[in-house]
Motif scaffolding. Sequence first.
Motif, PDB file in Angstrom:
ATOM      1  N   LEU A 127       3.342   2.210  -8.051  1.00 47.52           N
ATOM      2  CA  LEU A 127       3.242   1.011  -8.875  1.00 47.52           C
ATOM      3  C   LEU A 127       4.067  -0.129  -8.276  1.00 47.52           C
ATOM      4  O   LEU A 127       3.557  -1.229  -8.061  1.00 47.52           O
ATOM      5  N   SER A 128       5.340   0.119  -7.997  1.00 49.91           N
ATOM      6  CA  SER A 128       6.185  -0.909  -7.372  1.00 49.91           C
ATOM      7  C   SER A 128       5.620  -1.326  -6.030  1.00 49.91           C
ATOM      8  O   SER A 128       5.646  -2.502  -5.672  1.00 49.91           O
ATOM      9  N   ASN A 129       5.129  -0.371  -5.305  1.00 51.38           N
ATOM     10  CA  ASN A 129       4.599  -0.643  -3.973  1.00 51.38           C
ATOM     11  C   ASN A 129       3.422  -1.606  -4.032  1.00 51.38           C
ATOM     12  O   ASN A 129       3.303  -2.511  -3.212  1.00 51.38           O
ATOM     13  N   SER A 130       2.560  -1.420  -5.016  1.00 49.53           N
ATOM     14  CA  SER A 130       1.392  -2.296  -5.090  1.00 49.53           C
ATOM     15  C   SER A 130       1.717  -3.646  -5.726  1.00 49.53           C
ATOM     16  O   SER A 130       1.173  -4.667  -5.327  1.00 49.53           O
ATOM     17  N   LEU A 131       2.634  -3.672  -6.692  1.00 51.34           N
ATOM     18  CA  LEU A 131       2.943  -4.920  -7.386  1.00 51.34           C
ATOM     19  C   LEU A 131       3.930  -5.817  -6.636  1.00 51.34           C
ATOM     20  O   LEU A 131       3.860  -7.035  -6.736  1.00 51.34           O
ATOM     21  N   VAL A 132       4.859  -5.210  -5.888  1.00 53.13           N
ATOM     22  CA  VAL A 132       5.966  -5.971  -5.320  1.00 53.13           C
ATOM     23  C   VAL A 132       6.082  -5.876  -3.801  1.00 53.13           C
ATOM     24  O   VAL A 132       6.350  -6.867  -3.135  1.00 53.13           O
ATOM     25  N   ASN A 156       3.884  -4.845  -1.315  1.00 51.06           N
ATOM     26  CA  ASN A 156       2.714  -4.925  -0.426  1.00 51.06           C
ATOM     27  C   ASN A 156       2.477  -3.651   0.375  1.00 51.06           C
ATOM     28  O   ASN A 156       2.070  -3.692   1.540  1.00 51.06           O
ATOM     29  N   GLY A 157       2.768  -2.511  -0.236  1.00 53.61           N
ATOM     30  CA  GLY A 157       2.520  -1.230   0.418  1.00 53.61           C
ATOM     31  C   GLY A 157       3.532  -0.842   1.472  1.00 53.61           C
ATOM     32  O   GLY A 157       3.352   0.160   2.162  1.00 53.61           O
ATOM     33  N   LEU A 158       4.627  -1.587   1.617  1.00 52.15           N
ATOM     34  CA  LEU A 158       5.605  -1.328   2.679  1.00 52.15           C
ATOM     35  C   LEU A 158       6.724  -0.371   2.270  1.00 52.15           C
ATOM     36  O   LEU A 158       7.480   0.089   3.113  1.00 52.15           O
TER      37      LEU A 158
END
Length: 142
Positions: A105-110, A112-114
Amino acid sequence: YFNSKRVWFVTLSSLQQDHIPSDFGVIIIDEASQCLEPLCIAALDKAKKFVLIGDYEQLQPLVKSPEAAEKGMSISLFESLCKKYPYLTTPLKKQYRMCEEIMALSNSLVYNGLLEAADETTRKMRLKPNLEIFSCLPSGIK
């Protein structure tokens, strides 16, 4: 090295008390993105150097007053400095707290998958709720 240093762990508001020294070599403020700017500035005035840690994309200061928010109190010193001096920031890339599903969730919202889990243990960890803590509640409340 650490045996020759004094380390203080305090909240930003308690840092203003008289018995706390006012000549720190370094002040580290964790979750600085949540800290109101005046509290941060008052703390930084007590140190030669400072380190601010946080993520203003996820956690901002909690400001209940719409008027205060409109006047800029909902923007932390951390966020202001990150935007003004982006070359002095280091983005979070490895995290040690979230399992893979929660991190997604954090990866997709904040991020950018990094964002990635630091290791396999972090990636696969699961919550293990202690249901015994509810044993003291009346039966209808669980």
